[in-house]
Design a protein around this motif. Structure first.
Motif, short mmCIF file in Angstrom:
data_model
loop_
_atom_site.label_atom_id
_atom_site.label_comp_id
_atom_site.label_asym_id
_atom_site.label_seq_id
_atom_site.Cartn_x
_atom_site.Cartn_y
_atom_site.Cartn_z
N HIS A 268 -15.65 -3.75 -0.11
CA HIS A 268 -14.72 -3.41 0.86
C HIS A 268 -15.68 -2.94 2.10
O HIS A 268 -16.06 -1.65 1.57
N HIS B 287 -15.88 -2.54 6.46
CA HIS B 287 -15.42 -2.55 7.85
C HIS B 287 -16.62 -2.59 8.78
O HIS B 287 -16.75 -1.61 9.33
N HIS C 251 -5.78 -2.81 1.80
CA HIS C 251 -5.82 -1.54 1.31
C HIS C 251 -4.35 -1.03 0.61
O HIS C 251 -3.25 -1.41 1.18
ZN LIG Z 1 -11.08 0.30 4.38
#
Ligand SMILES: [Zn+2]
Length: 419
Positions: A50, A52, A199
């Protein structure tokens, strides 16, 4: 989990052809390139489930704030004023280089302008599952969630021949996506054989809001609208009760724990003990650097083990070998890459990292799993091979110039400070 002393690996093209004792392989194979790994731990590369990645330049921009305040007042306004394809490419190049330096061979991302992240990952030479973010309000260059979903599907087709890249559909969360959007995302992902990355249950507030709006807890809600399935990656899953865990397990979805981010944002403690009892597939992620603030899976391993031993007052809980699985094969399972990577096995892809063990803070080593979880940090990762190609050799990145990346990051800092 078998450890082979004095072993060798034969790689042909991008495949692990043979693993055995060095003596035997020396007799039977010749090679164009031989990497001396006598002083190294040779293991499957880590998977960061996970991230970004295009948020690389936001590291340290705003810290020490509650999640909603952090998102609403700092991260989202800066992003909405700043985002462009060029920005996402540059930040992704930086972030993917940093992933490689942490011994990571595959990351599961969620952001916008995913094509740029895919191009950057390809340049660096790392595997990526690029989740195109989906929200109900205008963001980046989109005005409607369907445009974001269609973009992901288009890129999925465009990158079909790229061995390193897959695309996913990534509705940000249940609090920024309406039921209709979540249903469309789920249906589109299934029709196109794509993963869904979302999420869920990150904070207690999210649970309260979900009960208020939908009269049920998030996992029940997602299950009832047909969202859950074996292609679903749940990021965080911090506030998930046992009944919900059983649903996740029945649906073969996976949960990505991002311990450092959850600790820093004080989101709560994931119910790891119960997840394991309920046989939920649990893997590890760092989350973005704006909330972690690094991309080290080795640190995540250390944190998750110690935190949950402490919370449960049970030092035998989460033994090191189990934690190593969470960072490798469990993630490969979650991301539908189990048959290709996540372990060193003949016939699997050659995604291999070499960790130096002949350094002061690592010697003596009695148990390799213990050292991986409690002792070794990313600086000891020396070489990274992805899809049969060296992408870092003796800590030098092969496909990008690290100094240039650093200069570019400084330039962006000055631009971000101008807004
Ligand atoms: Zn996140």
């Amino acid at each position: 989990m078998r450890v082979i002393e004095k072993g060798s690996i034969v790689i042909k093209d991008n495949i692990i052809l043979k693993i055995s004792k060095t003596e035997e392989l020396d007799r039977n194979f010749t090679a164009k390139k031989i990497i001396d790994a006598k002083s190294k731990i040779v293991m499957p590369g880590f998977i960061n489930s996970h991230t970004h990645i295009p948020m690389s330049y936001f590291r340290g921009l705003a810290d020490d704030l509650p999640l909603q305040e952090w998102l609403n007042n700092y991260i989202w306004p800066t992003e909405s004023r700043f985002l462009s394809e060029e920005f996402v490419y540059d930040a992704s190049l930086y972030g993917t280089a940093e992933l490689v330096k942490n011994g990571i061979v595959l990351f599961n991302d969620m952001y916008f302008f995913g094509k740029q992240t895919a191009l950057a990952a390809t340049k660096v030479g790392i595997r990526a599952i690029v989740g195109e973010g989906v929200l109900d309000y205008p963001f980046a260059s989109y005005t409607k969630p369907k445009q974001m979903i269609d973009y992901a599907i288009r890129q999925h087709k465009e990158f079909a021949d790229n061995e390193l890249i897959d695309f996913a559909i990534a509705p940000h969360s249940i609090y920024v996506c309406k039921t209709k959007t979540l249903r469309l995302a789920a249906e589109s992902a299934r029709n196109n054989n794509m993963l869904l990355h979302i999420h869920v249950a990150e904070t207690e507030k999210e649970i309260k809001d979900c009960i208020k709006h939908h009269k049920k807890r998030p996992i029940h809600y997602l299950n009832d609208i047909g969202f859950l399935g074996d292609n679903v990656i749940i990021a965080h899953g911090t506030w998930v009760d046992e009944e919900e865990q059983k649903i996740i397990q029945e649906k073969n979805a996976s949960v990505v724990i991002c311990t450092e981010s959850e600790l820093k944002l004080a989101s709560g403690f994931a119910p790891i003990k119960e997840y394991l009892q309920n046989k939920v597939n649990v893997c590890l992620g760092t989350d973005g650097v704006a909330s972690n603030n690094n991309l080290s899976i080795l640190e995540e391993m250390d944190f998750i083990a110690k935190l949950h031993k402490s919370i449960n007052q049970d030092p035998a809980m989460l033994p090191a070998s189990k934690v190593v699985k969470m960072a490798t094969i469990n993630s490969a399972k979650a991301l539908h890459k189990y048959s290709e990577i996540g372990s060193l096995e003949m016939g699997k892809k050659a995604d291999i990292i070499l960790i130096e063990k002949n350094i002061l803070e690592i010697v003596p080593m009695y148990n390799v799993f213990s050292h991986l979880v409690y002792t070794i940090n990313s600086n000891a990762v020396r070489d990274v091979i992805i899809n049969g190609k060296l992408v870092m050799e003796n800590r030098k990145l092969i496909n990008v110039d690290e100094d240039e990346l650093i200069e570019r990051a400084k330039y962006y800092k000055s631009k971000i400070l101008e807004i």
